[in-house]
Design a protein around this motif. Structure first.
Motif, PDB file in Angstrom:
ATOM      1  N   ILE A  14       0.955  -0.815   0.028  1.00 40.91           N
ATOM      2  CA  ILE A  14       0.055   0.252   0.230  1.00 40.91           C
ATOM      3  C   ILE A  14       1.030   1.553   0.058  1.00 40.91           C
ATOM      4  N   ASN A  24      -8.538   3.770   4.969  1.00 37.38           N
ATOM      5  CA  ASN A  24      -9.948   2.390   4.066  1.00 37.38           C
ATOM      6  C   ASN A  24      -9.053   1.452   2.998  1.00 37.38           C
ATOM      7  N   THR A  25      -8.231   1.183   2.378  1.00 38.73           N
ATOM      8  CA  THR A  25      -7.364   0.447   2.064  1.00 38.73           C
ATOM      9  C   THR A  25      -7.574  -1.274   2.957  1.00 38.73           C
ATOM     10  N   MET A 106      -1.764  -0.990  -3.943  1.00 40.38           N
ATOM     11  CA  MET A 106      -2.823   0.488  -4.119  1.00 40.38           C
ATOM     12  C   MET A 106      -1.763   1.240  -4.474  1.00 40.38           C
ATOM     13  N   ILE A 157      -9.290   3.295  -9.128  1.00 37.04           N
ATOM     14  CA  ILE A 157     -10.183   3.023  -7.654  1.00 37.04           C
ATOM     15  C   ILE A 157     -10.864   4.066  -7.540  1.00 37.04           C
ATOM     16  N   ARG A 280     -14.608   2.308   0.175  1.00 33.19           N
ATOM     17  CA  ARG A 280     -14.115   0.724   0.611  1.00 33.19           C
ATOM     18  C   ARG A 280     -14.558   0.046  -0.668  1.00 33.19           C
ATOM     19  N   ILE A 283     -12.316  -0.077  -3.894  1.00 37.41           N
ATOM     20  CA  ILE A 283     -11.133  -0.447  -2.938  1.00 37.41           C
ATOM     21  C   ILE A 283     -11.334  -2.113  -2.717  1.00 37.41           C
ATOM     22  N   LEU A 287      -9.793  -4.762  -5.093  1.00 36.90           N
ATOM     23  CA  LEU A 287      -9.420  -6.308  -4.463  1.00 36.90           C
ATOM     24  C   LEU A 287      -9.576  -7.647  -4.631  1.00 36.90           C
ATOM     25  N   SER A 295     -17.302  -5.308   1.982  1.00 43.74           N
ATOM     26  CA  SER A 295     -16.815  -4.167   2.730  1.00 43.74           C
ATOM     27  C   SER A 295     -17.116  -3.322   3.510  1.00 43.74           C
TER      28      SER A 295
END
Ligand code: NAD
Ligand code: MG
Length: 403
Positions: A14, A24-25, A106, A157, A280, A283, A287, A295
């Motif tokens: 990240i 948030n990730t 990310m 994203i 989220r 994200i 993912l 999420s």
């Protein structure tokens, strides 16, 4: 799920872990410990935040931008017997993005500083979750080439682009019209000054501008949202991501931020992606893709939402959006110049050195006084970025000495 078909854990880096998108990730990842493990976390200079993230997520590597922050972090980590290795500098950011053990990167550093590590992830063929829109604004062509040549999987994203990605046909074709797409409709909240008069805009304060009605975001993108430069950067982002001609990208102001963007097809169908304004969702999409993951985002309550409004953006009040379209149409190095001048102007506004409407004035002055050239290389773009920052500082000093 049956034991023998458990997915193997994906290793995630990240970039910009201490920021809004980074946090948030980590929130989404912590809901799926069986699927993801943290390989590396990176930050600018926030040692305390990084320390607590390292305690919680135990990354193999932590990268700080400068050496003194790295030393301070290492001392704190050693004191608790942590195994995390601490590195510093841009080369280390690129290393943890391209590392052979990494599956997902990310890219959530803010601004032009995110360009090199995002390029490194693309060249190394990673799954790149791109939040850092400035990479595409500065170097869209070269970045998309790197994604293709490196065999990377690029997942947008930014909520609007993630929405468009979700409602575009999954079978890629060389042009939008070959996919039956007429245009993309980028929604914009309009920011905190959607209904402000020109006179009111001239005197808005930093605190007012930082108070976004719908989204919680880092300071730079929050100011960009208030000037609508954020939407301008997103128009350029959409151009590169979806191969859309500027005339095929329309901005629609939608104050509720429930529809995150739309795609109009040639038969008149308009497909939209809706949801609560919570990062989220995109994200988790990035993912898990192509799977859907939990999420933590609450269900959209349409009855409570009650209405969805739309209007055209006011270019007279938000000239940044017009300037961004002009830079995209000019092509070459113009968007990189726009981005650099904007970063300098926004920082000056955040430091209370200039007024809100000085932001577009500075950007336009820098663009007008610059030579626009075809894009040749990342090295050239870095030099263009540096030159535009100097020009913006000159404009800034002119304004400051006048007042
Ligand atoms: P933020 O300011 O909250 O966080 C930025 C992160 O980048 C921090 O971890 C910081 O330490 C790191 N960073 C800053 N300068 C750096 C440098 N010079 N070198 C290395 N690291 C540095 O920003 P954010 O809101 O999380 O946004 C991050 C990116 O995602 C931006 O490009 C933004 O446009 C994009 N984005 C954000 C949102 C959102 O909702 N916040 C939505 C869409 C896109
Ligand atoms: Mg956005």
């Amino acid at each position: 799920m049956h034991d023998s078909i458990k997915p193997t854990r994906q290793h995630v880096t990240i970039l910009g872990a201490t920021g809004t998108i980074g946090i948030n990730t980590l929130d989404v990842i912590s809901q799926h410990p069986e699927r993801f493990s943290i390989f590396a976390l990176t930050a600018n200079n926030n040692v305390n935040s990084m320390f607590s993230l390292c305690q919680q997520f135990k990354p193999k590597f932590a990268v700080m931008l400068n050496e003194s922050s790295a030393h301070a972090l290492l001392a704190q980590l050693k004191a608790i017997g942590s195994d995390t290795e601490v590195l510093h500098g841009e080369a280390a950011l690129c290393e943890v993005s391209a590392h052979v053990e990494v599956n997902i990167v990310m890219a959530a550093i803010v601004g032009a500083a995110g360009l090199h590590p995002a390029m490194a992830a693309a060249q190394a063929g990673k799954r790149v979750l791109l939040a850092n829109k400035e990479t595409l604004v500065m170097a869209g062509n070269l970045f998309m080439q790197a994604v293709e040549q490196g065999g990377a999987t690029l997942l947008p994203i930014d909520s609007e682009h993630n929405a468009i990605f979700q409602v575009m046909p999954q079978e890629k074709q060389p042009t939008l019209s070959a996919m039956g797409v007429k245009r993309v409709l980028l929604t914009a909240s309009g920011g905190p000054f959607r209904n402000a008069s020109l006179d009111e805009l001239k005197v808005v304060t930093r605190t007012q501008a930082l108070n976004h009605p719908n989204w919680v975001m880092g300071p730079k993108i929050t100011i960009d949202s208030a000037t609508m430069m954020n939407k301008g950067l997103e128009v350029i982002e959409a151009h590169w991501l979806f191969n859309a001609h500027p005339s095929q990208i329309e901005v629609v102001v939608h104050p509720q931020s429930v529809i995150h963007s739309m795609v109009e097809y040639i038969d008149g169908s308009v497909l939209a992606q809706l949801g609560n304004p919570d990062m989220r969702t995109p994200i988790a999409y990035g993912l898990g893709y192509p799977e859907r993951l939990q999420s933590g985002v609450s269900s959209l309550d349409l009855i409570l939402t009650a209405r969805l409004d739309f209007c055209a953006p006011k270019l007279t009040h938000f000239p940044c959006l017009r300037i961004a379209y002009e830079a995209l149409n000019a092509g070459g190095t113009a968007p990189a110049i726009l981005n650099a001048a904007n970063e300098v102007a926004v920082e000056a506004f955040l430091e209370d050195k200039i007024g809100f409407m000085d932001i577009p004035n500075i950007i336009e002055a820098v663009l007008t006084s610059s030579d626009i050239k075809p894009v040749a290389s990342i090295k050239q773009l870095v030099a263009v970025d540096e030159e535009a920052r100097q020009q913006a500082s000159i404009q800034l000093n002119r304004l400051c000495t006048r007042s």
